[in-house]
Design a protein around this motif. Structure first.
Motif, PDB file in Angstrom:
ATOM      1  N   UNK A 424       0.855  -1.273  -0.067  1.00  8.36           N
ATOM      2  CA  UNK A 424       0.006  -0.189   0.018  1.00  8.36           C
ATOM      3  C   UNK A 424       0.830   1.202  -0.169  1.00  8.36           C
ATOM      4  N   UNK A 425       2.117   1.328   0.702  1.00  8.69           N
ATOM      5  CA  UNK A 425       2.894   2.471   0.537  1.00  8.69           C
ATOM      6  C   UNK A 425       3.288   2.402  -0.696  1.00  8.69           C
ATOM      7  N   UNK A 426       3.886   1.485  -1.488  1.00  6.75           N
ATOM      8  CA  UNK A 426       4.241   1.699  -2.895  1.00  6.75           C
ATOM      9  C   UNK A 426       3.183   2.346  -3.704  1.00  6.75           C
ATOM     10  N   UNK A 427       1.949   1.525  -3.452  1.00  3.78           N
ATOM     11  CA  UNK A 427       0.785   2.119  -4.535  1.00  3.78           C
ATOM     12  C   UNK A 427       0.519   3.717  -4.113  1.00  3.78           C
ATOM     13  N   UNK A 428       0.445   4.042  -2.795  1.00  4.49           N
ATOM     14  CA  UNK A 428       0.077   5.390  -2.516  1.00  4.49           C
ATOM     15  C   UNK A 428       1.241   6.438  -2.918  1.00  4.49           C
ATOM     16  N   UNK A 429       2.486   5.946  -3.206  1.00  3.90           N
ATOM     17  CA  UNK A 429       3.598   6.920  -3.548  1.00  3.90           C
ATOM     18  C   UNK A 429       3.496   7.138  -5.229  1.00  3.90           C
ATOM     19  N   UNK A 430       2.632   6.293  -5.693  1.00  8.06           N
ATOM     20  CA  UNK A 430       2.307   6.525  -7.026  1.00  8.06           C
ATOM     21  C   UNK A 430       1.381   7.671  -7.135  1.00  8.06           C
ATOM     22  N   UNK A 431       0.347   8.012  -6.179  1.00  7.21           N
ATOM     23  CA  UNK A 431      -0.636   8.942  -6.159  1.00  7.21           C
ATOM     24  C   UNK A 431      -1.903   8.520  -6.726  1.00  7.21           C
ATOM     25  N   UNK A 432      -1.983   7.165  -7.051  1.00  7.40           N
ATOM     26  CA  UNK A 432      -3.239   6.472  -7.597  1.00  7.40           C
ATOM     27  C   UNK A 432      -4.183   6.312  -6.496  1.00  7.40           C
ATOM     28  N   UNK A 433      -3.825   6.026  -5.263  1.00  2.00           N
ATOM     29  CA  UNK A 433      -4.638   5.842  -4.024  1.00  2.00           C
ATOM     30  C   UNK A 433      -4.031   6.622  -2.976  1.00  2.00           C
ATOM     31  N   UNK A 434      -4.796   6.728  -1.889  1.00  4.28           N
ATOM     32  CA  UNK A 434      -4.264   7.343  -0.816  1.00  4.28           C
ATOM     33  C   UNK A 434      -4.744   6.450   0.519  1.00  4.28           C
ATOM     34  N   UNK A 435      -3.675   6.348   1.533  1.00  4.88           N
ATOM     35  CA  UNK A 435      -3.909   5.288   2.686  1.00  4.88           C
ATOM     36  C   UNK A 435      -4.008   6.367   3.844  1.00  4.88           C
ATOM     37  N   UNK A 436      -5.189   6.118   4.673  1.00  9.47           N
ATOM     38  CA  UNK A 436      -5.276   6.748   5.875  1.00  9.47           C
ATOM     39  C   UNK A 436      -5.392   5.762   6.925  1.00  9.47           C
ATOM     40  N   UNK A 437      -4.664   6.245   7.994  1.00 10.28           N
ATOM     41  CA  UNK A 437      -4.592   5.327   9.380  1.00 10.28           C
ATOM     42  C   UNK A 437      -5.326   6.363  10.584  1.00 10.28           C
ATOM     43  N   UNK A 438      -6.684   5.728  10.940  1.00  6.30           N
ATOM     44  CA  UNK A 438      -7.337   6.460  11.965  1.00  6.30           C
ATOM     45  C   UNK A 438      -6.640   6.610  13.186  1.00  6.30           C
ATOM     46  N   UNK A 439      -6.681   7.551  13.942  1.00  2.00           N
ATOM     47  CA  UNK A 439      -5.800   7.899  15.253  1.00  2.00           C
ATOM     48  C   UNK A 439      -6.517   7.079  16.306  1.00  2.00           C
ATOM     49  N   UNK A 440      -7.789   6.361  16.200  1.00  2.00           N
ATOM     50  CA  UNK A 440      -8.218   5.799  17.434  1.00  2.00           C
ATOM     51  C   UNK A 440      -8.347   4.279  17.328  1.00  2.00           C
ATOM     52  N   UNK A 441      -7.803   3.548  16.023  1.00  3.70           N
ATOM     53  CA  UNK A 441      -7.903   2.118  15.842  1.00  3.70           C
ATOM     54  C   UNK A 441      -6.723   1.922  14.916  1.00  3.70           C
TER      55      UNK A 441
END
Length: 537
Positions: A424-441
């Protein structure tokens, strides 16, 4: 650009200027199914990149359009990522960027448009200017990028050509036809080239090759009446007399100022009229000129190297899970092994770049402004990064867009969590998707501009990383990046809205909104907080 000679005098670096003048760097833009990938293939045919055109769409075939190199593109018959191709044409060197036509991959197209000097706009003659094309025109207008227009599919039932010209003029401001169709649909017999005063006769069945055309000089040549029939010849002459008087003459200054577009007609599938587009592009489109940095305007003719990253692509080589950063050279000259500064992290590296022919690549010995080179990225290069020969520059205008759709991602095999995170880090670096990690879980939320991107992620994770996932719906409609100059107000906001906060892959604080009503209410309650739908890379 000037350099010192042995006597201490200055002289123009004529070789650099010559190389700059040879370059034409452009993107092809269109609505889906207008024929963009087909015209890309025919352009490559004229550039001798391929010897025979023809997209074979049966599943058992191993022939595909040259620019569609990803497995999912071959499987689905769509372009989902920008491809870069470099080839010579006559006295020029072409850098062609074939962008995704589908709206779900629009952000890749938008970023690519920051790296080109002109655009070729493809219009389906049966449908005219469609929504996706209108949006892309607006983007080019903001950057004042010149557009050459190709009206495609003249060998099918189409709108009246004059109606299409009027629609183009309404969108761009002015247009001037360079070629004109003689009939259309089943009666399509050829093109009249207004600037050359010659008629080129069409013969179907030769779209896969470059063929010798039958040319008749002079519109009033009686040979034209014999070739296409007297009635059609007379009708064509009447049409041309009308349009030549109704539309402005071509003015290159207006074209370069993005106030006028030259219009060509033809059929990409029949490979008819494509060479005239290339002739017009090499003659009229601008060579590399300048790019705006936050600090100053950078001219192509400057002695020192500079460039910016507009795209990152993972797994062009599936065996090594590599990542390539695509760099548009803005100024100076690249030489293999030269020392360049990665400005954001202030690190000097020895450059060992590659150049591209779609999915193929080779080591670059040298490159000039306008060229696209690739650097191997081991996780330190990001979209928007600048490379220079020392000067601290940051090129502007490379956007990141807030997602319009959000899904929670779940592993089919929980033991592959580390593989999933890396992928997911690799794919998000491309800018095609974005990854979000909630602060609470510990959830992983994937954000995208369009829903088709979710399907692409599933297939790429499976094919490229051997990771299988499923999606689950979440109570979220969009995300916004959060900033505030008031640290106390920001902390207050974070404490009261922690359940809706997440960090993206770059560590940027984001607000995950369950509804637009919720987003508007939170904005009203916290006027000191800025909510951004776009941000600079």
């Amino acid at each position: 650009m000037f350099v010192r000679n042995n006597e201490g005098k200055t002289r123009v670096n004529s070789n650099l200027i010559k190389q700059i003048q040879k370059r034409r760097t452009f993107a092809i833009i269109s609505h889906p199914d207008a024929g963009k990938t087909t015209i890309t293939e025919k352009i490559l045919l004229f550039g001798n990149v391929i010897q025979k055109a023809g997209t074979v769409k049966s599943r058992g075939s191993n022939q595909y359009v040259k620019s569609d190199w990803m497995k999912i593109e071959k499987k689905r018959g769509i372009s989902v990522t920008t491809s870069v191709m470099q080839f010579p044409y006559k006295d020029c060197l072409i850098n062609l960027l074939d962008t995704p036509g589908h709206k779900d991959f629009s952000e890749d197209t938008y970023r690519t448009l920051t790296a080109v000097d002109s655009c070729l706009m493809v219009i389906d003659a049966a449908k005219g200017i469609e929504d996706r094309t209108r949006k892309l025109i607006k983007i080019t207008r903001l950057r004042k990028t010149p557009i050459i227009t190709f009206v495609n599919k003249l060998d099918r039932d189409v709108q009246e050509p004059m109606e299409i010209l009027d629609a183009i003029q309404n969108e761009i401001g002015a247009c001037t036809p360079i070629s004109w169709p003689i009939g259309y649909g089943k009666r399509f017999r050829g093109l009249y080239h207004i600037h050359r005063n010659e008629t080129i006769l069409y013969k179907s069945g030769h779209g896969h090759e470059i063929r010798k055309t039958h040319v008749i000089k002079d519109l009033y040549n009686l040979d034209l009446d014999k070739a296409i029939g007297k009635d059609l010849a007379e009708n064509t002459r009447e049409e041309l007399e009308l349009i030549i008087n109704a539309y402005p003459k071509f003015d290159q200054n207006h074209f370069l100022a993005s106030k006028l577009t030259p219009v060509y007609f033809g059929t990409a599938l029949g490979n008819f009229g494509v060479d005239y587009i290339l002739d017009g592009l090499t003659k009229w489109a601008p060579p590399p000129r300048f790019h705006q940095a936050n600090e100053r305007l950078v001219k192509a003719s400057e002695e020192k190297f500079s460039g910016f990253v507009f795209k990152i692509q993972a797994n062009m080589d599936h065996k090594h899970h590599d990542r390539i950063a695509f760099i548009r050279i803005v100024s100076g000259k690249y030489l293999r092994g030269m020392k360049i500064n990665h400005v954001r992290i202030n690190k000097i590296i020895g450059a060992d770049a590659v150049v591209f022919i779609a999915g193929c690549r080779k080591r670059a010995e040298q490159a000039y402004p306008g060229d696209i080179i690739g650097l191997h990225n081991h996780g330190t290069i990001k979209i928007g990064d600048t490379f220079t020969q020392g000067e601290k520059l940051k090129f502007s205008g490379i956007p990141n867009f807030a997602p319009e759709f959000l899904r929670r991602i779940c592993l089919k095999e929980p033991l592959k969590q580390k593989q999933l995170l890396r992928a997911l880090i690799h794919l998000s670096e491309e800018g095609a998707i974005q990854i979000f990690r909630p602060l609470q879980n510990n959830d992983l939320i994937v954000g995208a501009i369009g829903t088709l991107q979710f399907d692409v992620v599933v297939e790429r994770l499976k094919i490229e990383y051997n990771v299988e996932i499923i999606y689950k719906d979440i109570n979220a409609i969009t995300a916004r990046w959060i900033e505030s100059e008031n640290s106390r107000k920001l902390e207050e906001f974070k404490n009261k809205n922690r359940a809706n906060l997440a960090l993206d892959s770059g560590g940027n604080l984001s607000y995950i909104a369950p509804t637009m009503l919720n987003l508007n209410l939170v904005r009203e309650r916290f006027p000191n907080i800025e909510f951004y739908s776009t941000r600079e890379h």
